[in-house]
Design a protein around this motif. Structure first.
Motif, PDB file in Angstrom:
ATOM      1  N   ASP A  83       0.829  -1.198   0.000  1.00  0.00           N
ATOM      2  CA  ASP A  83       0.000   0.000   0.000  1.00  0.00           C
ATOM      3  C   ASP A  83       0.867   1.253   0.000  1.00  0.00           C
ATOM      4  O   ASP A  83       1.943   1.285   0.612  1.00  0.00           O
ATOM      5  N   MET A  84       0.383   2.270  -0.678  1.00  0.00           N
ATOM      6  CA  MET A  84       1.066   3.557  -0.680  1.00  0.00           C
ATOM      7  C   MET A  84       0.575   4.380   0.499  1.00  0.00           C
ATOM      8  O   MET A  84      -0.623   4.636   0.630  1.00  0.00           O
ATOM      9  N   ASN A  85       1.498   4.777   1.356  1.00  0.00           N
ATOM     10  CA  ASN A  85       1.094   5.618   2.472  1.00  0.00           C
ATOM     11  C   ASN A  85       0.999   7.074   2.013  1.00  0.00           C
ATOM     12  O   ASN A  85       1.362   7.429   0.890  1.00  0.00           O
ATOM     13  N   GLU A  86       0.520   7.906   2.882  1.00  0.00           N
ATOM     14  CA  GLU A  86       0.296   9.309   2.521  1.00  0.00           C
ATOM     15  C   GLU A  86       1.601  10.016   2.147  1.00  0.00           C
ATOM     16  O   GLU A  86       1.624  10.839   1.222  1.00  0.00           O
ATOM     17  N   ALA A  87       2.676   9.680   2.851  1.00  0.00           N
ATOM     18  CA  ALA A  87       3.970  10.319   2.565  1.00  0.00           C
ATOM     19  C   ALA A  87       4.453   9.963   1.161  1.00  0.00           C
ATOM     20  O   ALA A  87       4.978  10.809   0.441  1.00  0.00           O
ATOM     21  N   MET A  88       4.264   8.689   0.757  1.00  0.00           N
ATOM     22  CA  MET A  88       4.664   8.283  -0.593  1.00  0.00           C
ATOM     23  C   MET A  88       3.822   8.989  -1.648  1.00  0.00           C
ATOM     24  O   MET A  88       4.348   9.448  -2.669  1.00  0.00           O
ATOM     25  N   GLN A  89       2.510   9.048  -1.429  1.00  0.00           N
ATOM     26  CA  GLN A  89       1.638   9.713  -2.396  1.00  0.00           C
ATOM     27  C   GLN A  89       2.023  11.178  -2.562  1.00  0.00           C
ATOM     28  O   GLN A  89       2.056  11.700  -3.678  1.00  0.00           O
ATOM     29  N   LYS A  90       2.347  11.825  -1.464  1.00  0.00           N
ATOM     30  CA  LYS A  90       2.751  13.227  -1.525  1.00  0.00           C
ATOM     31  C   LYS A  90       4.084  13.376  -2.240  1.00  0.00           C
ATOM     32  O   LYS A  90       4.260  14.274  -3.082  1.00  0.00           O
ATOM     33  N   ASN A  91       5.025  12.470  -1.940  1.00  0.00           N
ATOM     34  CA  ASN A  91       6.339  12.531  -2.561  1.00  0.00           C
ATOM     35  C   ASN A  91       6.252  12.317  -4.070  1.00  0.00           C
ATOM     36  O   ASN A  91       6.969  12.966  -4.845  1.00  0.00           O
ATOM     37  N   LEU A  92       5.369  11.397  -4.501  1.00  0.00           N
ATOM     38  CA  LEU A  92       5.219  11.082  -5.923  1.00  0.00           C
ATOM     39  C   LEU A  92       4.165  11.935  -6.608  1.00  0.00           C
ATOM     40  O   LEU A  92       3.967  11.811  -7.823  1.00  0.00           O
ATOM     41  N   LYS A  93       3.461  12.751  -5.833  1.00  0.00           N
ATOM     42  CA  LYS A  93       2.442  13.659  -6.356  1.00  0.00           C
ATOM     43  C   LYS A  93       1.344  12.900  -7.102  1.00  0.00           C
ATOM     44  O   LYS A  93       0.976  13.222  -8.236  1.00  0.00           O
ATOM     45  N   VAL A  94       0.818  11.852  -6.446  1.00  0.00           N
ATOM     46  CA  VAL A  94      -0.294  11.083  -7.012  1.00  0.00           C
ATOM     47  C   VAL A  94      -1.398  10.973  -5.972  1.00  0.00           C
ATOM     48  O   VAL A  94      -1.135  10.957  -4.765  1.00  0.00           O
ATOM     49  N   SER A  95      -2.624  10.898  -6.450  1.00  0.00           N
ATOM     50  CA  SER A  95      -3.760  10.746  -5.539  1.00  0.00           C
ATOM     51  C   SER A  95      -4.692   9.617  -5.960  1.00  0.00           C
ATOM     52  O   SER A  95      -5.613   9.269  -5.223  1.00  0.00           O
ATOM     53  N   ARG A 116      17.384  11.332  -3.558  1.00  0.00           N
ATOM     54  CA  ARG A 116      15.983  10.921  -3.615  1.00  0.00           C
ATOM     55  C   ARG A 116      15.791   9.465  -3.210  1.00  0.00           C
ATOM     56  O   ARG A 116      14.790   9.102  -2.605  1.00  0.00           O
ATOM     57  N   GLY A 117      16.765   8.614  -3.601  1.00  0.00           N
ATOM     58  CA  GLY A 117      16.652   7.202  -3.254  1.00  0.00           C
ATOM     59  C   GLY A 117      16.665   6.991  -1.758  1.00  0.00           C
ATOM     60  O   GLY A 117      15.909   6.152  -1.226  1.00  0.00           O
ATOM     61  N   THR A 118      17.502   7.731  -1.059  1.00  0.00           N
ATOM     62  CA  THR A 118      17.529   7.643   0.400  1.00  0.00           C
ATOM     63  C   THR A 118      16.179   8.056   0.980  1.00  0.00           C
ATOM     64  O   THR A 118      15.621   7.378   1.835  1.00  0.00           O
ATOM     65  N   ARG A 119      15.646   9.168   0.481  1.00  0.00           N
ATOM     66  CA  ARG A 119      14.363   9.657   0.998  1.00  0.00           C
ATOM     67  C   ARG A 119      13.236   8.674   0.708  1.00  0.00           C
ATOM     68  O   ARG A 119      12.405   8.379   1.579  1.00  0.00           O
ATOM     69  N   PHE A 120      13.204   8.138  -0.542  1.00  0.00           N
ATOM     70  CA  PHE A 120      12.140   7.194  -0.882  1.00  0.00           C
ATOM     71  C   PHE A 120      12.238   5.939  -0.022  1.00  0.00           C
ATOM     72  O   PHE A 120      11.237   5.417   0.463  1.00  0.00           O
ATOM     73  N   GLY A 121      13.462   5.429   0.152  1.00  0.00           N
ATOM     74  CA  GLY A 121      13.631   4.231   0.958  1.00  0.00           C
ATOM     75  C   GLY A 121      13.119   4.404   2.368  1.00  0.00           C
ATOM     76  O   GLY A 121      12.450   3.519   2.929  1.00  0.00           O
ATOM     77  N   LEU A 122      13.399   5.551   2.966  1.00  0.00           N
ATOM     78  CA  LEU A 122      12.945   5.798   4.330  1.00  0.00           C
ATOM     79  C   LEU A 122      11.437   6.023   4.380  1.00  0.00           C
ATOM     80  O   LEU A 122      10.757   5.546   5.294  1.00  0.00           O
ATOM     81  N   LEU A 123      10.885   6.723   3.372  1.00  0.00           N
ATOM     82  CA  LEU A 123       9.449   6.965   3.336  1.00  0.00           C
ATOM     83  C   LEU A 123       8.661   5.675   3.130  1.00  0.00           C
ATOM     84  O   LEU A 123       7.539   5.535   3.627  1.00  0.00           O
ATOM     85  N   SER A 124       9.232   4.730   2.377  1.00  0.00           N
ATOM     86  CA  SER A 124       8.534   3.470   2.092  1.00  0.00           C
ATOM     87  C   SER A 124       8.822   2.404   3.144  1.00  0.00           C
ATOM     88  O   SER A 124       8.491   1.238   2.956  1.00  0.00           O
TER      89      SER A 124
END
Length: 299
Positions: A68-80, A247-255
């Motif tokens: 599942d995509m959490n809210e932080a991932m959706q915001k980071n990827l700019k998708v809803s 960005r990879g570091t940020r995505f890894g931590l957000l996911s």
């Protein structure tokens, strides 16, 4: 058209291909496997080499995660309009003992969501402790040859992207001599999904050729204590970029990825000195002068 299972399988192959080649080039170090699971879905295999002949620390990480995509991932990827995702990739960072051997990084990755969107991304860049123009030219020429096989506009576009991405704004310097970087590549009238995937694999297969060259050419060069200190300082710059901007570091931590695998890119030792300024006219000062955007390394 490649599906996510095919892409995952090929990325696993690339990880093993690189580990085998680098072990041979180093001559001593061995990559130790560390398998891990992500509680929300998926996992990966981190392979780390320590205390080799030339390499102090090298990591080659494979991951395939989903859920599942959490809210932080959706915001980071700019998708809803997406609720689940799948992501797989290989990421590599190598820190040598010898300051005349450059640090190298590469990442190839694939991402898709349940709304049907997908893309490929990746990049490879070289971070010499001492910039040698001939080495930078060799590196960029190898990248250009691969890019040109798939699209003759790729190299110029992706090189500029790398110059802008691998940049430390608070230092006003590039992380190294750049390379190529790309993201959100999708099929269009000129590029099929298969060709984008093939390009990703070609970069993965190029890595071993490039870095084995530097290990062979520079791994036995003598160095001084002062050159080793400079290496520690340049490693500090590397850490700053990875922890602040990557960005990879940020995505890894957000996911909620595996922290040890995400931070495998960091060196074992690095140093920071207050307001350190190299001596004018020194090789260290010349290296700083060459850490600029827009240098055309390919003659």
């Amino acid at each position: 058209m490649p599906d996510k299972e095919t892409i995952e399988t090929e990325y696993r192959r690339i990880q093993l291909l690189i580990c085998d080649a680098i072990e041979k080039a180093d001559g001593k170090g061995k990559f130790e496997p560390d398998s891990w699971d992500r509680p929300e879905g998926g996992g990966g295999l981190t392979r780390v080499l320590s205390n080799g002949n030339v390499l102090e620390k090298a990591g080659v990480n494979f991951s395939a995660v989903y859920g599942d995509m959490n809210e932080a991932m959706q915001k980071n990827l700019k998708v809803s309009d997406a609720n689940t995702f799948f992501a797989t990739g290989v990421s590599i960072v190598m820190h040598p003992k010898n300051p005349h051997v450059p640090i190298i990084h590469m990442n190839i990755r694939y991402f898709e969501m349940d709304n049907g969107a997908y893309w490929f991304g990746g990049g490879i860049d070289l971070t010499p402790h001492y910039v040698v123009p001939a080495d930078a030219e060799f590196f960029h020429d190898q990248l250009k040859q691969v890019c040109d096989k798939y699209d003759r506009t790729y190299y110029a576009r992706f090189k500029k992207w790398a110059d802008d991405y691998f940049y430390i704004p608070h230092r006003e310097e590039t992380r190294g001599v750049g390379g190529i970087f790309y993201d959100h590549l999708i099929a269009d009238e000129n590029h099929s999904k298969q060709s984008l995937f093939d390009f990703s694999i070609a970069l993965g297969e190029l890595f071993s050729k490039i870095y084995s060259h530097f290990l062979k050419e520079n791994g036995d060069k003598p160095f001084t204590a002062a050159e080793k200190e400079w290496q520690f300082i340049r490693r500090g710059r590397y850490v700053e970029f990875n922890l602040v901007y990557d960005r990879g570091t940020r995505f890894g931590l957000l996911s909620n990825g595996r922290t040890e695998s995400i931070l495998m890119s960091l060196p074992q030792e690095a140093k920071w000195f207050y307001n350190h300024q190299p001596e004018k006219g020194s090789r260290e000062a010349e290296t700083l002068n060459l850490l600029k955007k827009g240098i055309d390394w390919v003659k």
